[in-house]
Design a protein around this motif. Structure first.
Motif, short mmCIF file in Angstrom:
data_model
loop_
_atom_site.label_atom_id
_atom_site.label_comp_id
_atom_site.label_asym_id
_atom_site.label_seq_id
_atom_site.Cartn_x
_atom_site.Cartn_y
_atom_site.Cartn_z
N ARG A 51 3.87 7.42 0.60
CA ARG A 51 2.59 7.32 -0.10
C ARG A 51 2.60 6.12 -1.03
NH1 ARG A 51 -0.69 11.60 0.78
NH2 ARG A 51 0.29 13.42 1.68
N LEU A 52 1.43 5.47 -1.11
CA LEU A 52 1.29 4.30 -1.97
C LEU A 52 1.41 4.70 -3.44
CD1 LEU A 52 -1.59 2.72 0.01
CD2 LEU A 52 0.60 1.64 -0.37
N THR A 53 2.10 3.88 -4.22
CA THR A 53 2.31 4.19 -5.63
C THR A 53 1.23 3.60 -6.53
OG1 THR A 53 3.73 2.25 -5.95
CG2 THR A 53 4.81 4.33 -5.31
N ARG A 54 0.41 2.68 -6.00
CA ARG A 54 -0.67 2.09 -6.79
C ARG A 54 -1.74 1.52 -5.85
NH1 ARG A 54 3.60 -1.52 -6.99
NH2 ARG A 54 3.12 -3.55 -6.14
N ASP A 55 -2.93 1.30 -6.41
CA ASP A 55 -4.01 0.70 -5.64
C ASP A 55 -3.69 -0.75 -5.32
OD1 ASP A 55 -5.41 3.04 -5.84
OD2 ASP A 55 -6.78 2.34 -7.38
N LEU A 56 -4.07 -1.19 -4.14
CA LEU A 56 -3.90 -2.60 -3.77
C LEU A 56 -5.00 -3.43 -4.40
CD1 LEU A 56 -2.47 -4.76 -2.07
CD2 LEU A 56 -4.03 -4.22 -0.23
N ASN B 223 1.15 -7.07 -1.33
CA ASN B 223 2.43 -6.48 -1.77
C ASN B 223 2.15 -5.06 -2.25
OD1 ASN B 223 4.02 -8.78 -1.33
ND2 ASN B 223 3.42 -9.64 -3.29
N ILE B 224 2.75 -4.10 -1.57
CA ILE B 224 2.55 -2.71 -1.94
C ILE B 224 3.90 -2.06 -2.19
CG2 ILE B 224 0.39 -2.48 -0.65
CD1 ILE B 224 2.00 -1.05 1.56
N SER B 225 3.86 -0.89 -2.77
CA SER B 225 5.07 -0.10 -2.98
C SER B 225 4.77 1.31 -2.48
CB SER B 225 5.43 -0.07 -4.46
OG SER B 225 6.56 0.75 -4.68
N VAL C 88 13.32 11.04 -4.21
CA VAL C 88 12.28 10.04 -3.95
C VAL C 88 12.91 8.66 -3.96
CG1 VAL C 88 10.09 9.07 -4.71
CG2 VAL C 88 10.55 11.49 -5.07
N ASN C 89 12.57 7.85 -2.96
CA ASN C 89 12.98 6.45 -2.91
C ASN C 89 11.73 5.59 -2.87
OD1 ASN C 89 16.01 6.52 -2.51
ND2 ASN C 89 15.33 7.91 -0.90
N TYR C 90 11.77 4.45 -3.54
CA TYR C 90 10.64 3.53 -3.60
C TYR C 90 10.99 2.25 -2.85
CZ TYR C 90 9.18 6.72 -7.24
OH TYR C 90 8.82 7.85 -7.93
N PHE C 91 10.04 1.79 -2.03
CA PHE C 91 10.26 0.59 -1.23
C PHE C 91 9.11 -0.39 -1.43
CE2 PHE C 91 12.48 4.02 0.90
CZ PHE C 91 13.73 3.47 1.09
N ASP C 92 9.46 -1.66 -1.62
CA ASP C 92 8.46 -2.72 -1.70
C ASP C 92 8.18 -3.21 -0.28
OD1 ASP C 92 8.31 -2.69 -4.50
OD2 ASP C 92 10.07 -3.98 -4.66
#
Length: 160
Positions: free
Chosen positions: A12-17, A35-37, A54-58
């Motif tokens: 799931r996206l962590t912020r609005d593009l 650029n999304i995360s 939870v893991n975060y990926f750019d």
């Protein structure tokens, strides 16, 4: 022999593009860049209990894909990203730095927002089912005939 570098992530996206210039822009050659995360949840067993991790990926999306997906990439939206890993290296204040990110080849929109309602965004196309009674050429009293013969047409004595 060629080496392999492929990754598939669902998260799931962590912020609005498009919230800032760093998340969406154009390269000097005119190519769009997003650029999304994404946050990817994973469950693992720790003793007798399941623990969520939870893991975060750019992720970087290029070209028409980035432009076309811009209105739909909002915080909480579930997506699937297929691409490859890219490592950037640089030096800052004498320290060697490194960062691994994902460059997307294909992005698919999957679920609704994080609230779990599955509601589509207002600008997303909505599809309505066809009312079977009003569909052209459809007869409501259609009954399907059995496929093939009923098996009663074979003679009693089979020659083999």
């Amino acid at each position: 022999m060629t080496d392999t570098n492929t990754v598939i992530l669902v998260g799931r996206l962590t912020r609005d593009l498009g919230m800032d210039e760093r998340s969406f822009g154009y390269a000097p050659n005119g190519q769009a860049r997003a650029n999304i995360s994404i946050a990817v949840n994973r469950s693992r067993k720790n003793g007798d209990q399941w623990v969520d991790e939870v893991n975060y990926f750019d992720v970087t999306i290029w070209g028409k894909t980035a432009e076309n997906l811009k209105p739909y990439l909002t915080k909480g939206k579930q997506i699937c990203v297929e691409g490859y890993l890219k490592q950037d290296r640089w030096e800052k204040d004498g320290q060697k730095m490194s960062r691994v990110s994902v460059v997307a080849n294909n992005v698919q929109l999957l679920g609704g927002k994080a609230d779990g309602t599955g509601a589509a965004s207002p600008s997303a196309p909505k599809f309505q089912p066809i009312d079977n009674q009003s569909a052209a050429g459809y007869s409501g009293g259609f009954t399907q005939e059995p496929y093939g013969n009923t098996g009663n047409d074979f003679p009693e004595d089979i020659p083999f």
